[in-house]
Scaffold this motif. Structure first.
Motif: not given
Length: 378
Positions: A207, A211, A243, A256, A348
């Motif tokens: 993550l 992200y 995702m 994230a 998120l």
């Protein structure tokens, strides 16, 4: 200490563990060590001396001590390697496809691993994705059960024929079962706990690397008709599925953020959502090994027989170990772990067009989001 090779299996040192395990079986069968233990526990020391092959026993002791020393030394080495790897943020493999098996890192419930192992040794290892050890365990379970006549004795016992049940048992092979059976339970539990910890660490790294590059356009002066949708998740594969599905819709801005959860005192049992590897079953399992072996040995000279006394010994040993761990937990209150229940472990944040709002929210709920909220441009 209970069985040469077990310590190496816990460390995934399969070849070394298998070699030591097979040596233990060979030397034990040659010296009739288990039968001598039965005689010793029942006070028949002359018979124990007579049945033992002293020359082979002297060969047994050095290998037994080496197995203890080497498993300890290897554990220290692996702990040092783990420390260095963590400092260097080293990558690790979470998915493999081979000729014989597809294996992957995923979260499992440690209590389910215990329950599966209680049925048939090896099933708990299969549940925890320890394929090699599961196959090995299943083969030796069949060997021990067949040669000890355990299932045959169990049928007689269930039907109330206690004398016949005791008569058919082979003490030499029976005494392998307590250590072997409880080891498979303990191994499946600890493996599940450690795999859960690896899964969470691997997902955190993923993550952060994929992200956390974001450029939200949700500003007052912006003319873009976008909105923010916030959701919370646990560390599961459903998070990554959510995702990837959002990306298929054309959503590009996804942030994230893995959380560091608030902590409190350690709980008794690990579960799917809380796995730190320290619970109140470790000493219980160890004492269950010991007491069930002694109980089964003594049971050959007692009214209820080795099966019942072995079970009594296992239960008594587990309870004593559980109480010891519980007392130590009360003393060491400074140690901590995650809060009980389902915790929000990842936040998120999704930026999307307002026309996609319902579709995005449905996807998040479908992939087991713990909570979803929206933030619109005023």
């Amino acid at each position: 200490m209970h069985f040469p090779g077990f310590g190496h299996f816990l460390l995934n040192k399969y070849f070394r563990g298998l070699s030591l395990f097979v040596w233990e079986i060979y030397i034990n069968q040659t010296t009739k060590l288990n039968q001598a233990m039965v005689y010793s526990f029942t006070g028949n020391f002359d018979a124990a001396k007579e049945i033992l092959d002293l020359k082979m026993v002297l060969m047994y002791i050095p290998v037994y001590l080496f197995a203890i020393w080497d498993s300890y030394r290897t554990t220290v080495d692996l702990n040092n390697i783990h420390t260095l790897a963590k400092r260097e943020d080293a990558p690790f493999n979470s998915f493999s496809i081979g000729s014989f098996e597809i294996n992957y890192l995923d979260k499992r419930n440690p209590i389910m691993a215990i329950l599966w192992s209680l049925t048939i040794p090896s099933v708990g290892q299969l549940y925890a994705h320890r394929i090699i050890l599961a196959g090995f365990t299943l083969i030796w379970t069949a060997i021990f059960m067949y040669n000890s006549h355990f299932l045959e004795a169990l049928i007689y016992l269930v039907n109330g024929n206690l004398n016949k049940s005791n008569a058919v048992l082979d003490a030499q092979w029976l005494l392998y079962l307590p250590s072997f059976y409880f080891f498979t339970i303990f191994d499946s539990y600890t493996s599940t706990v450690e795999n859960n910890k690896l899964f969470e660490e691997e997902q955190r790294k993923y993550l952060r690397s994929h992200y956390q590059n974001f450029n939200f356009s949700l500003k007052k002066e912006s003319k873009v008709n976008n909105m923010l949708i916030l959701a919370t998740f646990e560390h599961t594969t459903y998070l990554e599925l959510a995702m990837t599905e959002l990306e298929e819709y054309g959503v590009k801005n996804i942030l994230a953020v893995p959380l560091n959860n608030r902590t409190e005192e350690r709980k008794i049992f690990d579960n799917l959502h809380q796995s730190d590897g320290v619970s109140l079953i470790s000493k219980g399992m160890i004492l269950a090994f010991l007491f069930s072996t002694v109980g089964a040995s003594r049971g050959f000279e007692m009214e209820w027989g080795p099966i019942i006394w072995g079970l009594i010994g296992a239960g008594g040993g587990f309870i004593i170990g559980f109480i010891i761990d519980l007392f130590m937990k009360k003393v060491m209150k400074s140690k901590q772990r995650l809060l009980k229940g389902k915790n929000s472990e990842v936040v998120l944040i999704v930026e999307c067009d307002q026309l996609l709002k319902e579709r995005v929210e449905n996807t998040l709920w479908k992939q087991l989001a713990l909570g979803v909220a929206e933030l619109k441009q005023n």
